[in-house]
Design an enzyme around this catalytic site. Structure first.
Site, mmCIF file in Angstrom:
data_model
loop_
_atom_site.group_PDB
_atom_site.id
_atom_site.type_symbol
_atom_site.label_atom_id
_atom_site.label_comp_id
_atom_site.label_asym_id
_atom_site.label_seq_id
_atom_site.Cartn_x
_atom_site.Cartn_y
_atom_site.Cartn_z
ATOM 1 C CE LYS A 1 -23.619 64.357 -38.471
ATOM 2 N NZ LYS A 1 -24.648 65.288 -37.991
ATOM 3 C CG ASN A 2 -27.580 62.875 -38.758
ATOM 4 O OD1 ASN A 2 -26.801 63.388 -37.953
ATOM 5 N ND2 ASN A 2 -27.892 63.433 -39.914
ATOM 6 N NE ARG B 1 -30.602 73.006 -35.041
ATOM 7 C CZ ARG B 1 -31.426 73.927 -34.588
ATOM 8 N NH1 ARG B 1 -30.975 75.128 -34.342
ATOM 9 N NH2 ARG B 1 -32.704 73.657 -34.404
ATOM 10 C CB CYS C 1 -27.224 76.279 -36.974
ATOM 11 S SG CYS C 1 -28.054 75.458 -38.302
ATOM 12 N NE ARG D 1 -31.013 72.479 -38.523
ATOM 13 C CZ ARG D 1 -30.094 71.568 -38.276
ATOM 14 N NH1 ARG D 1 -28.831 71.907 -38.236
ATOM 15 N NH2 ARG D 1 -30.421 70.307 -38.077
ATOM 16 N N PRO D 2 -35.830 76.303 -36.229
ATOM 17 C CG PRO D 2 -38.038 76.766 -36.820
ATOM 18 C CD PRO D 2 -36.668 76.548 -37.401
ATOM 19 C CB VAL D 3 -36.837 73.824 -30.988
ATOM 20 C CG1 VAL D 3 -35.423 73.443 -31.359
ATOM 21 C CG2 VAL D 3 -36.862 75.058 -30.107
ATOM 22 C CG ASP D 4 -41.882 75.770 -34.596
ATOM 23 O OD1 ASP D 4 -40.792 75.303 -34.970
ATOM 24 O OD2 ASP D 4 -42.826 75.995 -35.388
ATOM 25 C CG LEU D 5 -42.675 71.927 -36.068
ATOM 26 C CD1 LEU D 5 -42.247 71.305 -37.390
ATOM 27 C CD2 LEU D 5 -44.178 72.203 -36.071
ATOM 28 C CG ASP E 1 -28.108 65.668 -44.114
ATOM 29 O OD1 ASP E 1 -28.325 66.889 -44.069
ATOM 30 O OD2 ASP E 1 -28.351 64.905 -43.166
ATOM 31 C CB ILE F 1 -34.941 70.164 -46.114
ATOM 32 C CG1 ILE F 1 -35.345 68.981 -47.000
ATOM 33 C CG2 ILE F 1 -35.104 69.829 -44.632
ATOM 34 C CD1 ILE F 1 -36.689 68.363 -46.741
ATOM 35 N NE ARG G 1 -20.669 69.258 -36.255
ATOM 36 C CZ ARG G 1 -21.721 69.665 -36.957
ATOM 37 N NH1 ARG G 1 -21.636 70.697 -37.740
ATOM 38 N NH2 ARG G 1 -22.878 69.032 -36.869
#
Ligand code: EPZ
Length: 429
Positions: A22-23, A102, A126, A131-135, A316, A338, A408
């Site tokens: 999936k990933n 996401r 979530c 789970r930010p997106v700053d990076l 995971d 993580i 999912r």
């Protein structure tokens, strides 16, 4: 709403075919936005997340068709997707779509790289943490994108195209590395990614980009160098096998006992997890067909582990290992490094009788002889499957509710397990 009903106690014996990851499939589908030619992806798993991303890409004008099944294809054979982003009709990814998954935020990279602009909703919170997106944003800025936050949207602009630069991630990030790879492939000049994620899914995406004409070296190490090219072509690529699905079934067999071959699995994709399964008391044997897991008679031993970026023990598989440890002899400790809030399974495992004490980022598990079935539910994919593993060994009946989380990320979970002797069925309504 569908539920899964499991009557525990049966050993697992037989073979389980491992699906495409999936990933890897999700970022590979997004890579399709980088070219106006056809990208053919094989071995794509049939999952709700894949269908959802298909819908999201459709909104940008991407045309995705699926090849039909050929005579002789097994039910488990992954699907082949033909992805054509010949004409991108919309560079906005709206909140209603991005908030459902996401990873769809990552469309920001190919959109700004190819179209010079993108307007993508921030994904929001979530179940497994903030789970930010700053990076991801700083990575795009390092490649010359101008970023503005407007009404909950990240607006990225690079009207004259992106240019190469140095991206030094302060922490290892899979999403950041995917976004940097995609954007840098079409940037002018050279990009260096320092402290890059080394996950096998990053290597798979880099390989596919390479087939499309991208010039990437070092994928799979912590320093990736990309020489940007003006355009990328179409390609054909097969998604690598799912290491998390592999590890999940390995732990299920360790839990119930039995003898199962995980067909198509590749041990080098999850060595740290296989080491844990072996330490816990199962025998792990790489074979020509995949990986064989056996456990006969002997009890389970307690293990201690911390999650870490690849090649460390994957976050995971943390919930699944915890399920396994609920019945080990002695005390085990599992530390999650993580994500800050990835312990939703603890309360639900406790409903089955597990003894788990949570303090900060560490769970201490006192092994017991036998779990007892109960109704449970979870709010995250991996937490849900940990409950399935526990239920397979529990005395009596367990009902796992809210199984859309399982759909999912696990293809035909109940078919694969029941073919190996588990008493498991999906109950509709
Ligand atoms: C990917 O998420 C996977 N998702 C996750 O799998 C997996 O748990 C995770 O990598 C770690 O292996 C997909 O591949 C679709 P990250 P991702 O960026 O890329 C922080 C599953 O169950 N961070 O490596 O989002 C972040 O909060 C899912 O299949 C920032 O602080 O993970 C986390 O603490 C769940 N700022 C850490 O970095 C950022 O801008 C690692 O996140 C980005 C991330």
């Amino acid at each position: 709403m569908d539920r899964i009903r499991i009557v525990g106690g049966n050993a697992l014996n037989g073979a389980i075919p491992i699906s495409g990851a999936k990933n890897a499939a999700l970022p590979l589908m997004i890579v399709g936005l980088l070219t106006d030619e056809l990208l053919i992806l094989e071995n794509v798993p049939r999952l709700a997340d894949v269908a959802q991303l298909q819908h999201i890409l459709g909104n940008h004008g991407v045309d995705i068709t699926m090849s039909g099944k050929r005579p002789g294809d097994s039910a488990y054979q992954g699907q082949t997707l033909h992805i054509s982003a010949k004409r991108i009709v919309d560079t906005t990814a709206p909140y209603e779509l991005v908030s459902k998954m996401r990873a769809s935020f990552w469309v920001i990279a190919p959109l700004v790289a190819r179209m010079g602009e993108a307007r993508v909703s921030m994904p929001g919170g979530c179940a497994i943490g903030t789970r930010p997106v700053d990076l991801l944003i700083t990575a795009l800025e390092a490649l010359g994108a101008e970023i503005e936050i407007d009404g909950g949207y990240v607006v990225a602009r690079a009207p004259k195209g992106l240019r190469g630069g140095t991206i030094a991630f302060p922490k290892v990030t899979v999403s950041g590395t995917h976004v940097a790879l995609m954007a840098a492939s079409l940037a002018k000049g050279t990009t260096v990614i320092e402290n890059a994620a080394r996950e096998p899914e990053i290597v798979d995406v880099a390989e596919c980009l390479g087939k499309m004409g991208a010039r990437i070296t070092g994928a799979g190490t912590s320093r990736i160098v990309i020489e940007g090219v003006p355009r990328l072509s179409g390609a054909r690529h097969s998604v690598l096998p799912d290491r998390i699905e592999t590890g999940t079934y390995a732990m299920a067999v360790a839990m119930t006992g039995g003898d199962v071959t995980l067909q198509g699995a590749r041990p080098e994709l999850l060595q740290s997890a296989l080491d844990m399964v072996a330490q816990a008391g199962a025998t792990v044997t790489p074979t020509n067909e995949g990986i064989r897991i056996t456990r006969n008679g002997a009890g389970l031993s307690a293990v201690n582990v911390s999650t870490a970026p690849f090649p460390g023990f994957p976050t995971d598989l943390q919930a699944q290992l915890m399920a396994l440890m609920t019945c080990a002899r002695g005390t085990s400790r599992i530390t999650e490094t993580i994500f800050e809030n990835r312990f939703m399974h603890v309360q639900e495992l406790a409903r089955l009788g597990a003894r788990i004490h949570l303090e900060g980022d560490t769970a201490t598990i006192e092994g017991i002889d036998r779990l007892k079935g109960a109704p449970v539910m979870a709010t995250d994919l991996r937490a849900s499957v940990s409950l399935v593993i526990a239920a397979l060994a529990a005395e009596g009946e367990t009902t796992v509710n809210r199984i859309y989380h399982l759909d999912r990320g696990f293809e035909r979970l109940e078919d694969k397990l029941s073919a190996c002797g588990a008493q498991i069925e999906r109950v509709s309504g």
